[in-house]
Design a protein around this motif. Structure first.
Motif, PDB file in Angstrom:
ATOM      1  N   ALA A 154       0.836  -1.201   0.000  1.00 20.07           N
ATOM      2  CA  ALA A 154       0.000   0.000   0.000  1.00 20.07           C
ATOM      3  C   ALA A 154       0.874   1.255   0.000  1.00 20.07           C
ATOM      4  CB  ALA A 154      -0.929   0.002   1.207  1.00 20.07           C
ATOM      5  N   ARG A 155       1.949   1.236   0.790  1.00 15.42           N
ATOM      6  CA  ARG A 155       2.857   2.388   0.815  1.00 15.42           C
ATOM      7  C   ARG A 155       3.531   2.571  -0.543  1.00 15.42           C
ATOM      8  NH1 ARG A 155       5.368   1.419   6.798  1.00 15.42           N
ATOM      9  NH2 ARG A 155       3.604   2.293   7.922  1.00 15.42           N
ATOM     10  N   HIS A 156       3.910   1.467  -1.157  1.00 20.32           N
ATOM     11  CA  HIS A 156       4.532   1.543  -2.481  1.00 20.32           C
ATOM     12  C   HIS A 156       3.588   2.211  -3.480  1.00 20.32           C
ATOM     13  CE1 HIS A 156       6.514   0.379  -6.194  1.00 20.32           C
ATOM     14  NE2 HIS A 156       5.382  -0.192  -6.593  1.00 20.32           N
ATOM     15  N   TRP A 157       2.338   1.776  -3.520  1.00 24.35           N
ATOM     16  CA  TRP A 157       1.393   2.349  -4.475  1.00 24.35           C
ATOM     17  C   TRP A 157       1.045   3.779  -4.123  1.00 24.35           C
ATOM     18  CZ3 TRP A 157       1.210   0.635  -9.004  1.00 24.35           C
ATOM     19  CH2 TRP A 157       1.423  -0.708  -9.281  1.00 24.35           C
ATOM     20  N   GLN A 158       1.043   4.123  -2.836  1.00 25.76           N
ATOM     21  CA  GLN A 158       0.794   5.501  -2.428  1.00 25.76           C
ATOM     22  C   GLN A 158       1.932   6.398  -2.925  1.00 25.76           C
ATOM     23  OE1 GLN A 158       0.757   6.116   1.841  1.00 25.76           O
ATOM     24  NE2 GLN A 158      -0.863   7.643   1.666  1.00 25.76           N
ATOM     25  N   GLU A 159       3.161   5.914  -2.799  1.00 30.93           N
ATOM     26  CA  GLU A 159       4.314   6.678  -3.286  1.00 30.93           C
ATOM     27  C   GLU A 159       4.269   6.814  -4.812  1.00 30.93           C
ATOM     28  OE1 GLU A 159       7.416   9.089  -3.053  1.00 30.93           O
ATOM     29  OE2 GLU A 159       6.375   8.259  -1.312  1.00 30.93           O
ATOM     30  N   GLU A 160       3.876   5.744  -5.490  1.00 30.99           N
ATOM     31  CA  GLU A 160       3.720   5.806  -6.952  1.00 30.99           C
ATOM     32  C   GLU A 160       2.688   6.861  -7.335  1.00 30.99           C
ATOM     33  OE1 GLU A 160       5.003   4.189  -9.727  1.00 30.99           O
ATOM     34  OE2 GLU A 160       6.578   3.405  -8.431  1.00 30.99           O
TER      35      GLU A 160
ATOM     36  N   ARG B   4       1.762   9.514  -5.574  1.00 31.13           N
ATOM     37  CA  ARG B   4       2.295  10.854  -5.293  1.00 31.13           C
ATOM     38  C   ARG B   4       3.304  11.269  -6.364  1.00 31.13           C
ATOM     39  NH1 ARG B   4       3.173  10.142   1.160  1.00 31.13           N
ATOM     40  NH2 ARG B   4       1.011  10.463   1.743  1.00 31.13           N
ATOM     41  N   THR B   5       4.131  10.322  -6.782  1.00 31.60           N
ATOM     42  CA  THR B   5       5.110  10.618  -7.827  1.00 31.60           C
ATOM     43  C   THR B   5       4.405  10.970  -9.132  1.00 31.60           C
ATOM     44  OG1 THR B   5       6.660   9.087  -6.796  1.00 31.60           O
ATOM     45  CG2 THR B   5       7.105   9.684  -9.064  1.00 31.60           C
ATOM     46  N   ALA B   6       3.405  10.172  -9.482  1.00 35.07           N
ATOM     47  CA  ALA B   6       2.648  10.445 -10.717  1.00 35.07           C
ATOM     48  C   ALA B   6       1.916  11.771 -10.614  1.00 35.07           C
ATOM     49  CB  ALA B   6       1.661   9.311 -10.979  1.00 35.07           C
ATOM     50  N   GLN B   7       1.375  12.060  -9.460  1.00 33.02           N
ATOM     51  CA  GLN B   7       0.660  13.321  -9.266  1.00 33.02           C
ATOM     52  C   GLN B   7       1.639  14.489  -9.389  1.00 33.02           C
ATOM     53  OE1 GLN B   7      -1.119  13.718  -5.394  1.00 33.02           O
ATOM     54  NE2 GLN B   7      -2.782  14.985  -6.164  1.00 33.02           N
ATOM     55  N   GLY B   8       2.838  14.331  -8.804  1.00 33.44           N
ATOM     56  CA  GLY B   8       3.857  15.384  -8.911  1.00 33.44           C
ATOM     57  C   GLY B   8       4.304  15.582 -10.342  1.00 33.44           C
ATOM     58  N   ARG B   9       4.495  14.465 -11.069  1.00 31.37           N
ATOM     59  CA  ARG B   9       4.866  14.553 -12.477  1.00 31.37           C
ATOM     60  C   ARG B   9       3.753  15.221 -13.279  1.00 31.37           C
ATOM     61  NH1 ARG B   9       5.642   8.990 -13.901  1.00 31.37           N
ATOM     62  NH2 ARG B   9       6.333   8.367 -11.858  1.00 31.37           N
ATOM     63  N   GLY B  10       2.516  14.921 -12.928  1.00 31.24           N
ATOM     64  CA  GLY B  10       1.376  15.521 -13.629  1.00 31.24           C
ATOM     65  C   GLY B  10       1.348  17.019 -13.445  1.00 31.24           C
ATOM     66  N   ILE B  11       1.570  17.483 -12.219  1.00 26.42           N
ATOM     67  CA  ILE B  11       1.578  18.929 -11.944  1.00 26.42           C
ATOM     68  C   ILE B  11       2.742  19.575 -12.687  1.00 26.42           C
ATOM     69  CG2 ILE B  11       1.939  20.644 -10.134  1.00 26.42           C
ATOM     70  CD1 ILE B  11       0.370  18.768  -8.249  1.00 26.42           C
TER      71      ILE B  11
END
Length: 135
Positions: free
Chosen positions: A90-96, A98-105
């Motif tokens: 769950a932590r791994h997918w949460q980090e993924e 957040r990373t995707a969201q950051g890349r999106g922004i």
């Protein structure tokens, strides 16, 4: 039912009956012959055997309880390992995320800057083009 009927029939006869024989014979393997034991000796042997059997039963029960407790601990350990693995995933997918969201922004900001600069460039080219037509 049959035993009760037999007891009732025998009770009408006038013959003496005994509940147990006065002595019991057991093989005495040391002498190769028979040894006669008295009732008290038989009771003592039975008592000793009963006591040994009770101790063996208690030991077996304790061993079974220990085995059950260890099995329970093993099951709980396995469940905790599974839960820890699920939390890690769950932590791994949460980090993924957040990373995707950051890349999106980041991509949106880059796209906005490129569009803004492109708009300025197109506007400047348009203005320059309009001025050159007037000349």
């Amino acid at each position: 039912m049959k035993i009760t009927a037999a007891v009732i029939l025998v009770s009408f006869l006038n013959c003496p009956m005994f509940g147990e024989a006065p002595t019991v014979t057991l093989n005495d393997s040391g002498n190769g012959g028979m040894r006669f034991y008295s009732d008290s000796e038989v009771r003592e042997i039975v008592g000793e055997l009963s006591e040994a059997a009770e101790e063996a039963i208690e030991g077996a029960a304790a061993e079974a309880a220990k085995t059950a407790a260890l099995a329970s601990l093993e099951r709980e350990g396995a469940a905790r390992r599974e839960a820890a693995a699920a939390v890690a995933e769950a932590r791994h997918w949460q980090e993924e995320y957040r990373t995707a969201q950051g890349r999106g922004i980041k991509n949106v900001v880059i796209a906005g800057v490129v569009c803004f600069l492109g708009g300025i460039a197109i506007g400047a080219i348009g203005i320059i083009g309009m001025r050159s037509e007037k000349l």
